[in-house]
Design a protein around this motif. Structure first.
Motif, PDB file in Angstrom:
ATOM      1  N   SER A 171       0.665  -1.313  -0.018  1.00 46.81           N
ATOM      2  CA  SER A 171       0.154  -0.065   0.040  1.00 46.81           C
ATOM      3  C   SER A 171       0.790   1.227   0.035  1.00 46.81           C
ATOM      4  O   SER A 171       0.426   1.992  -0.736  1.00 46.81           O
ATOM      5  CB  SER A 171      -1.083  -0.172   1.257  1.00 46.81           C
ATOM      6  N   TYR A 172       2.009   1.366   0.754  1.00 50.92           N
ATOM      7  CA  TYR A 172       2.737   2.406   0.750  1.00 50.92           C
ATOM      8  C   TYR A 172       3.485   2.718  -0.567  1.00 50.92           C
ATOM      9  O   TYR A 172       3.497   3.628  -0.994  1.00 50.92           O
ATOM     10  CB  TYR A 172       3.989   2.409   1.899  1.00 50.92           C
ATOM     11  N   SER A 173       4.056   1.606  -1.041  1.00 45.76           N
ATOM     12  CA  SER A 173       4.569   1.726  -2.353  1.00 45.76           C
ATOM     13  C   SER A 173       3.864   2.260  -3.573  1.00 45.76           C
ATOM     14  O   SER A 173       4.159   3.042  -4.214  1.00 45.76           O
ATOM     15  CB  SER A 173       5.117   0.281  -2.811  1.00 45.76           C
ATOM     16  N   ALA A 174       2.524   1.570  -3.522  1.00 43.89           N
ATOM     17  CA  ALA A 174       1.421   2.143  -4.426  1.00 43.89           C
ATOM     18  C   ALA A 174       0.941   3.668  -4.175  1.00 43.89           C
ATOM     19  O   ALA A 174       1.060   4.512  -5.195  1.00 43.89           O
ATOM     20  CB  ALA A 174       0.311   1.031  -4.702  1.00 43.89           C
ATOM     21  N   PHE A 175       0.926   3.873  -2.940  1.00 45.70           N
ATOM     22  CA  PHE A 175       0.339   5.281  -2.750  1.00 45.70           C
ATOM     23  C   PHE A 175       1.240   6.155  -3.108  1.00 45.70           C
ATOM     24  O   PHE A 175       1.200   7.335  -3.635  1.00 45.70           O
ATOM     25  CB  PHE A 175      -0.078   5.137  -1.252  1.00 45.70           C
TER      26      PHE A 175
END
Lengths: 286, 286, 286, 286, 286
Positions: free
Chosen positions: A208-212
């Motif tokens: 989620s962090y990587s995508a966000f």
């Protein structure tokens, strides 16, 4: 890993190293430059939007979110660097335990055959771990001393082989029970180090962090020219790609160093460390 | 856990993953968009507030508090990530201790029955812990080897069973007192790891922070259109929900990864780790 | 500690929990609102200061210091949270050591009387520590098994009593010297945990920081309406108290969680942890 | 250390404590106030610089560097606080090891003379360390039990004396080899704690940072009135010294707590800790 | 390392120390000053760009990226400081282990020859490590006691020599098996400390960060005068170099302290620490 002189600023500034993020980013930067140019043409020359249009103030959003994006990138940088440095600590611990174990074996004054076995086995563990982390298999120079089965976890087999030999030494009365305690403390560290390196390698930052972060950078940069055209005119063509370069570089470098055991330019000097272990253990035990 | 290629930006940017926060946030974002539109209509078309009204400058508050909200979200992100990573370290430690313990059991050259027991027990501990953390009960494949009582703490019963067997081995003279010291150091780690995971699972961030951050984001975003309408007109309709998306996403992701042992998309690969423990311990002991 | 569902935003946003900082801050917020109203009346209606007055720009100072105050509050938040979490780790360690120690006692197959003693003593230590940290005295359910003197440090007396029993077991030949080493490692952890909790409880953040942050927030908020009146008019009446609420809440929450062993709403679930220790140790030893 | 009630805001805000940084800073603040007044007079009344002068915009530099100076001060605050807290942990460890060692000595049921020796020696170590960290010498209440030579490192002599006694106990057969292992683990902690405290005391933050931060604050504050006079008029006279107060206070508090073993108002409660060690060890051993 | 009084502000502010970054940066600062002057002349006097030109607003980019560059520099500062402090901890650990080992040797009451050997060997290890970290070789004062081969890793040879002697003591019956366990725990720390120091020395921050930060500072400062000339006129000549000074100083200091074992002004007091080890070990063992 690149060996470099951190004090040579000129080289740093003007040399585009092969690991430079600009090599990866230039197609994206050119696309963004073209996109910014089109927006500028549309807003300034084609639509001729008045100075009073609300579009002009879209930059307020970018100012407000400037904090958040900076802090997210620093969070990303910190966590990646921490993994890189934790990986380095594990490799340092491998060096330490290899040396300490070799020094103790030497101090025990065992037979030549045992010394030879441990000299071979300690270095083999280092190389087997290196190849294991690079998803290759390492069978070693001398398969007679420690035979490994390629279908199974190779570092575990080398560790089990070292452990067996140590317990046998005690069973044969060549070392005492107390010396077994001393040697065992080192032996189990090999497997702890292997587990630690596997953990770093297999667990990237949560999806989620990587995508966000990537989505956020993309939307942030893409919407930047709309408002800035009114203040900067065609200067948005070089400036917006530069901002992309800064933000995306931090994400790119973080991605690269997150898994530090590969052969990328920024990865840890795993080969050199393994060679040093082989050399120093040899110096001690031969 | 989602396995992903961190270098594939296109997928990241345009793909709305099932774990994407936008799936949770879109109803809220649409409400905020409608609300912003109403405010814009009221201030611009209905009340026709003059350019000189004080309402215009409410954004000063948002600028001043922009730092605070950014830093709070980074604090939230850091603490959640730290728990996630600490949880990962505990699972890594479980892998390490399982392997090390199996290697030592193998090195001791006990009878086949003992090896079989420990092969079964080590893997059983991992699975029992996994189900315990998900508030389920695990009774294992072979209830004859270790019988557990569903009404009590199951991982403790498996650990007690392993510990008993180790002490019995010493009492029966199959291992020495010193070897008991060596094995015991591993056995007690199982319970330490269990306690650590329970701690992460049961202790979310203090209630006051969780409530304060949510209240703060809500008031911050809700008051944003009042002042910004004068600079951005109807552009507040897409912009304010985007700011909500950025701020609330960070809180949402933090909430999700804070308890990393579940089956959410961002949770740790607990199943895979347990299967690997079973596989690698089997490789060593069989 | 409050048990809560971190995903229920509506409750968080609209419910004023008994631990909500607004309950403490509302008198101060109302005073600041009245003060801001008076300043606004004086500057706008009474003195009718011109738009060109220098007073208008006092907000420059607040912008410049906005970074500093935000960062100080994050520093305050981080250090308090770290203590809270360190306190939680100590309580987790108490759980771990209680379980491990009980498992070992059980594995040693001592007489029923010894098992009963340790079952009682381990739980007694947890309760004695809890009451000690709350500045109360705990004498236990069964003063015959371990007699304590209320005038002295009670957890130390319980620990000394456990330690004596373990050393006696060895002196009486019921356990070996090596088993003494194993048990002693657990016993001394009890005292280490007690010392760690006492350290957190007795050492708040240095006085100078605590005083400086409070003074800084006070002066910052009090001087805010002077300049902002010119941009915000009577809107300073709700806005300045809101800024006070944000800044002071962070300081208030930090103060509350800094000493996490009490009975405040945000404190650690010390009672539950002690009850669990009693229950799980009982499961193991009975 | 100052004992204070962190919830009493009124006292904090209006009371100027003897450790308040304003007591150190007021001469500097008055100088800066006078300097700002002179600049204001020169620019506004004497030179009568036009509104269009470039001098007006010097504040741009201060805005840009506002981030850097804030972050540097937070870095400074964090590192100093970490030392202070690490110092506290060492003193806590001294408490723990003193208690644990005393509990074990008691459990061993040695002769009264030995108990008396250790009761004296443990407390003596604490006091000797305290005075050593304050660059004084401590010879103790009873020089017959442990004689120390003032010309040499006193805590080392006390530790050597404790260690000798423990090894003699084993040589005389009063304790077993395994009990020697148990006791030795405590004894060597005394010297580790001493080394840790000496490290904190003797290693301030690198000179370059200390000098750079002070130079930076000085130039930043001194250049502030030049540009701000045009927006703030004579209000620079109170405002610039206030900004100096905020920035310099952080540096001053950091300096004070960096070496936490002294007798400053913010230093650790070393005396109280030593007295508690003496009291609690006495409770255990007498 | 420079010994300094952190409370003497006047010296700090007005004294240009030999380690001051301005000594390294002044040629670059003068170049940037000249460059800024040329830009100012071109834009103001030669091209006479109108107030409405878009060039005027290039500073928007600098404001937006001001956060990022500040945070990157703080990241750089934190990681360098952490290495410096970790290096200090290793040297502190070397002091501790040297003292502890010496105290134990003394307590064992071995023959005078053994005491002399260890007195010599412990100090020799410290000096050998110091020279090894500075890429020099150390052969010691008395090559008869420990002979080292300059072609091999010298600290390893000294450690092996200490370890051999300890194991011989046990083989000769002068110490027990349990005492071997006690002494071995200290001996292996020497090699762990050596490995830790080598790790810090040989692993600078990843090349990509080092290069990115330098490129970023360069482009940031070089583009600054273009836009600022319109607000600051010829004041860019002193202001832009000052901003360079602030940003580049942080990078320069970080570079210097990253490898803390050298003889730079900010490096750790390695010589003093080695001398103290020699002195204190001598006090204990003679």
């Amino acid at each position: 890993m690149i060996n470099y002189n951190p004090k040579d600023w000129v080289t740093f500034i003007f040399h585009v190293h092969k690991a430079d993020t600009i090599r990866t980013l230039w197609p994206l930067m050119i696309s963004v430059a073209v996109f910014s140019g089109i927006i500028a043409y549309l807003e300034l020359n084609y639509l001729k939007l008045a100075e009073t249009t609300y579009v002009k103030n879209i930059g307020m959003m970018h100012n407000l979110l400037g904090f958040v994006i900076s802090m997210l990138l620093v969070f990303r940088t910190n966590t990646s660097y921490d993994r890189w440095w934790e990986g380095r600590r594990f490799l340092g611990a491998l060096t330490n335990v290899s040396r300490n174990f070799a020094i103790k074996i030497k101090s025990l004054k065992l037979s030549e055959a045992h010394n030879e076995f441990f000299d071979y086995a300690i270095a083999k563990y280092a190389f087997a771990l290196k190849e294991h982390l690079r998803e290759k298999q390492y069978f070693g120079k001398n398969s007679l001393l420690i035979e490994v089965d390629g279908g199974k976890h190779i570092p575990n087999q080398v560790a089990a082989s070292i452990s067996s030999r140590v317990f046998e030494l005690q069973a044969d009365g060549e070392i005492s029970q107390e010396q077994l305690i001393i040697l065992n403390a080192d032996v189990q560290q090999f497997t702890d180090i292997c587990g630690g390196c596997e953990r770093i390698k297999r667990t990237p930052i949560p999806y989620s962090y990587s995508a966000f972060i990537k989505k956020f950078i993309f939307i942030y940069v893409i919407t930047l020219p709309f408002g800035w055209v009114f203040s900067l005119g065609y200067f948005v063509v070089p400036i917006v790609p530069f901002i992309l370069y800064v933000l995306a570089s931090l994400e790119l470098i973080a991605e690269e160093i997150e898994n530090p055991f590969g052969e990328d330019a920024n990865d840890l000097p795993v080969d050199e460390i393994c060679n040093n272990i082989e050399k120093h253990v040899g110096e001690i035990l031969k």
